[in-house]
Scaffold this motif. Structure first.
Motif, short mmCIF file in Angstrom:
data_model
loop_
_atom_site.label_atom_id
_atom_site.label_comp_id
_atom_site.label_asym_id
_atom_site.label_seq_id
_atom_site.Cartn_x
_atom_site.Cartn_y
_atom_site.Cartn_z
N ILE A 71 -56.22 2.37 -55.83
CA ILE A 71 -57.04 3.57 -55.89
C ILE A 71 -57.91 3.48 -57.14
N TYR A 72 -59.23 3.56 -56.96
CA TYR A 72 -60.15 3.54 -58.09
C TYR A 72 -60.83 4.90 -58.19
N THR A 73 -60.55 5.60 -59.28
CA THR A 73 -61.12 6.93 -59.46
C THR A 73 -62.57 6.81 -59.92
N ALA A 74 -63.35 7.86 -59.67
CA ALA A 74 -64.77 7.87 -60.04
C ALA A 74 -64.92 7.85 -61.56
N LYS A 75 -65.88 7.06 -62.04
CA LYS A 75 -66.08 6.89 -63.47
C LYS A 75 -67.07 7.94 -64.00
N PRO A 76 -67.05 8.14 -65.33
CA PRO A 76 -68.08 9.01 -65.92
C PRO A 76 -69.48 8.45 -65.69
N GLU A 77 -70.48 9.35 -65.62
CA GLU A 77 -71.86 8.98 -65.39
C GLU A 77 -72.73 9.53 -66.53
N GLU A 78 -73.87 8.90 -66.74
CA GLU A 78 -74.76 9.33 -67.83
C GLU A 78 -75.43 10.65 -67.52
N ASP A 79 -75.93 10.81 -66.29
CA ASP A 79 -76.65 12.03 -65.92
C ASP A 79 -75.67 13.17 -65.71
N PHE A 80 -76.04 14.35 -66.22
CA PHE A 80 -75.19 15.53 -66.05
C PHE A 80 -75.19 15.94 -64.58
N GLY A 81 -74.01 16.23 -64.06
CA GLY A 81 -73.89 16.67 -62.68
C GLY A 81 -72.45 16.96 -62.33
N GLY A 82 -72.27 17.34 -61.09
CA GLY A 82 -70.91 17.66 -60.65
C GLY A 82 -70.91 18.10 -59.20
N ALA A 83 -69.73 18.42 -58.73
CA ALA A 83 -69.57 18.88 -57.35
C ALA A 83 -68.29 19.70 -57.27
N PHE A 84 -68.29 20.67 -56.35
CA PHE A 84 -67.12 21.52 -56.15
C PHE A 84 -66.91 21.73 -54.65
N THR A 85 -65.66 21.86 -54.27
CA THR A 85 -65.30 22.10 -52.88
C THR A 85 -64.28 23.23 -52.82
N ALA A 86 -64.47 24.13 -51.85
CA ALA A 86 -63.49 25.17 -51.55
C ALA A 86 -63.17 25.08 -50.07
N GLU A 87 -61.87 25.07 -49.75
CA GLU A 87 -61.45 24.87 -48.37
C GLU A 87 -60.36 25.86 -48.01
N PHE A 88 -60.43 26.41 -46.80
CA PHE A 88 -59.45 27.39 -46.34
C PHE A 88 -59.06 27.05 -44.90
N GLY A 89 -57.77 27.21 -44.58
CA GLY A 89 -57.32 26.87 -43.25
C GLY A 89 -56.09 27.64 -42.82
N ASN A 90 -55.56 27.25 -41.66
CA ASN A 90 -54.34 27.90 -41.18
C ASN A 90 -53.17 27.55 -42.10
N TYR A 91 -52.06 28.20 -41.90
CA TYR A 91 -50.92 28.15 -42.81
C TYR A 91 -51.34 28.59 -44.22
N ASP A 92 -52.36 29.47 -44.25
CA ASP A 92 -52.87 30.01 -45.50
C ASP A 92 -53.18 28.90 -46.50
N SER A 93 -53.73 27.80 -46.00
CA SER A 93 -54.03 26.67 -46.88
C SER A 93 -55.28 26.96 -47.71
N GLN A 94 -55.23 26.53 -48.96
CA GLN A 94 -56.35 26.68 -49.89
C GLN A 94 -56.48 25.40 -50.70
N LEU A 95 -57.68 24.89 -50.77
CA LEU A 95 -57.96 23.69 -51.55
C LEU A 95 -59.20 23.94 -52.40
N PHE A 96 -59.07 23.67 -53.69
CA PHE A 96 -60.21 23.75 -54.60
C PHE A 96 -60.21 22.47 -55.42
N ASN A 97 -61.34 21.78 -55.43
CA ASN A 97 -61.45 20.61 -56.28
C ASN A 97 -62.89 20.46 -56.76
#
Length: 674
Positions: A71-97
């Protein structure tokens, strides 16, 4: 909660002794993760995943015998930026990353990532009226990367943290069709089911709370795991001569679990008198782990026909493990099987290795590599096995608990040192840019070890042997249709010597590791990718295996020779496609992805009595993401057909006490990037 990884018929199966090595190596940013308690397999903010099939006896830092997942995780980058995810599902599932990255100071970049996932349980505990197989997980990762001008130097530091918890696993007893009569726990379940409107669902069980000696209150099923990892990766170039790399890893974790192995007991709350022998048998495990790894590599640079690599590897593991077994049995049923057995197992592993590889390009179309590795594993420790008088509600004056399952012993020392030389050679022929063929020979090795919960001093000091494998592989990679299609095929034959096989022994109610004298695995793998046109992409893969134990008589005297390897389906395949279309006036804004993964029947144990029938899972996702927008929305579903399948069984007294896979899940996901 732990996942079992299987590559070409070799599986990580309940190898939780302090001295055990994994068959499938897991690497995160080139750092080997040797124990499941150190790993949260819900990976996030990942750049790529590489799967290396078959034994790897030279590179990858730590030698692995069955294959590796890097597994290779994403490396730091020079340009400022980012991303966010919000996920909702059955079994009252919640994902935020999400993540944020950018330049902090001159030549210094950083990246901060996180993920939080929660969901209710897929199964129910009717006794305590709560969920089972639920999840509450949090992970975070912080990185700094320094690249000074003109120095040809990169220093990357990573700190990661994970914490996950659950009410524990669901265990359901299913009558073993191979055994005479019906098993005791499935019979008891049927009796309770008859009392309930609509019956007892397979996703409902009745685990109970228990009180171990010295505890102040009843304990119920639970799983907790917390881990911290630190990585320092330094890479320094020396012009056209070579590049030096140092990879230092430190990981520490504590893992605690308690679960009821049978999922049902005498105090079921329904007034049902359980079938004789349907005793309760909860297990508690508490483990503290520290792992330090150091790898050095020196890799040649330059454009000549000769290339080379040399390296060294050191790993130090310290594992303190505490196991408790509790048997709660009325005297009228099986009076001697009651009380507690405790094991205190403190183990240390020191691994050393040096390795090297040389490659040479004989012609534009022909090149070869040869490599060799020397590995040494020293495993030491002490283990105590204790009988504890419990005074439980059925046996208040019990003085010989769990007799004769354990003969008490204290601070018995064990020690084993093994070493192996593992060569590897590959010859590649590339007649043109569209065809590549290769022939590989590789030798793999995995160290030996000692039992996690030995029954007596002799068992505590008797090691199981290292296992080795010789692998021959012939491969072909084709680019077709003007580069729009790719076909990869590999034929392989692996011959294992002293294959380590862990299985549950219902005679001692414990896990035992044996060495199968020999085992053979032959197979073929084929993968296909095809860009049909600008809108349609198809993919698929298939693996066919022929596996066999040779001359394998286990420690109970059962002859498994000629049987198929445990937990290994004779075929696996997946097929799917992705279609992109215009939507709401936005070009190529809608993406539809559908996949189907299936596997053939497998045998759960080397005796080939209990098996899992073939099954398949359907997953799908629909994503709307306009090209000029910084947001997206997706609808997704997993196991859309709600297939019922099992991820584990323990064969007990005519029952298959089973763990179930996840049911149908679905939800909606929102993404934003900047």
């Amino acid at each position: 909660m732990d996942q079992e990884f299987n590559i070409r018929g070799i599986t990580n199966t309940r190898l939780d002794s302090p001295s055990a090595d994994q068959s499938i190596g897991i690497f995160i940013d080139d750092v080997y993760v040797g124990r499941s308690g150190l790993l949260n397999s819900d990976f996030f903010d990942v750049e790529r995943v590489e799967v290396v099939r078959g034994p790897q006896g030279v590179l990858l830092g730590r030698n692995v015998v069955g294959g590796a997942i890097s597994i290779y995780t994403a490396k730091p980058e020079e340009d400022f930026g980012g991303a966010f995810t919000a996920e909702f599902g059955n079994y009252d599932s919640q994902l935020f990353n999400g993540h944020v990255t950018g330049t902090i100071a001159e030549n210094l970049t950083g990246r901060l990532s996180f993920q939080s996932r929660k969901h209710d349980g897929y199964n129910k505990d009717l006794t305590l009226k709560r969920d089972l197989d639920n999840l509450d997980s949090f992970q975070a990762r912080a990185q700094l990367m320094w690249e000074p001008d003109g120095a040809d130097l990169t220093i990357r530091g990573i700190v990661d943290y994970s914490d996950d918890s659950s009410n524990g696993i669901h265990r359901v007893a299913i009558d073993d069709p191979n055994a005479a009569g019906q098993g005791p726990w499935s019979t008891t379940r049927d009796a309770i089911s008859a009392l309930l409107p609509g019956g007892l669902d397979i996703r409902e069980s009745l685990p109970q709370s228990y009180r171990y000696t010295g505890d102040n209150s009843d304990q119920s099923q639970v799983l907790r795991r917390e881990a911290i990892g630190v990585t320092l990766d330094i890479e320094k170039g020396f012009g056209d001569i070579a590049t030096f790399r140092s990879i230092t890893g430190y990981r520490t974790a504590e893992a605690y679990s308690m679960y009821d192995q049978t999922g049902i007991g005498y105090r079921n709350g329904f007034g049902v008198t359980p079938t004789p022998l349907a005793f309760s048998f909860p297990v508690l495990e508490d483990e503290e782990i520290t792992q330090i790894t150091q790898e050095f590599r020196l890799l040649s640079n330059g454009d000549g026909p000769l290339n080379w690599l040399v390296g060294a590897y050191i790993q130090e593991d310290d594992v303190d493990k505490f196991d408790k077994y509790l048997a709660e049995v009325p005297l009228t049923v099986l009076g001697t099987l009651s009380g507690e057995s405790h094991w205190i197992n403190n183990g240390e592993t020191s691994s050393r290795a040096v390795f090297g590889q040389v490659g040479y390009e004989f012609a534009d179309q022909l090149r070869g590599t040869v490599g060799v590795r020397w590995s040494q594993d020293e495993k030491t420790g002490t283990v105590s096995g204790l009988q504890i008088q419990t005074g439980d509600r059925y046996n208040p004056t019990d003085t010989v608990p769990l007799s004769p399952l354990i003969t008490p012993f204290t601070d018995v020392a064990y020690s084993q040192t093994t070493e192996e030389v593992t060569p590897q050679a590959t010859l590649e022929w590339e007649p043109n840019d569209s065809i590549l063929t290769y022939l590989t020979y590789s030798h793999g090795y995995k160290g030996g070890g000692f039992e996690d919960t030995p029954a007596n001093p002799a068992a505590a000091t008797t090691p199981y042997n290292p296992e080795t494998v010789e692998n021959i592989e012939l491969g072909l990679k084709l680019d077709l249709l003007d580069g729009r299609a790719r076909l990869n095929t590999a034929l392989f034959s692996m011959k294992y010597k002293d294959l380590q096989v862990t299985q549950t022994d219902d005679g001692c109610l414990c896990n035992i590791t044996d060495n199968a004298a020999d085992a053979n695995i032959m197979g073929i793998e084929t993968e296909m990718q095809w860009v049909v046109n600008d809108d349609l992409f198809l993919f698929g893969a298939v693996t066919l295996l022929d596996t066999e134990y040779e001359d394998f008589v286990d420690s109970n005297g059962l002859d498994n020779s000629g049987n198929e390897l445990q937990r290994t389906p004779n075929y696996q395949f997946n097929i799917g496609g992705e279609y992109t279309a215009d939507f709401l006036g936005n070009p190529d804004a809608l993406t539809l992805r559908l996949s189907y993964a299936a596997q053939g029947e497998l045998y759960w144990l080397p005796d080939n009595f209990q098996k899992e029938e073939a099954y398949g899972l359907i997953d799908g996702r629909v994503t709307y993401a306009p090209q000029d927008a910084d947001w997206s929305v997706s609808l997704w579903g997993k196991n859309l057909a709600d297939e019922l399948y099992r991820t584990n069984i323990i064969a007990f007294l005519g029952d298959e006490v089973s763990t179930l896979g996840a049911p149908r899940t679905y939800g909606i996901s929102f993404g934003y990037q900047f």
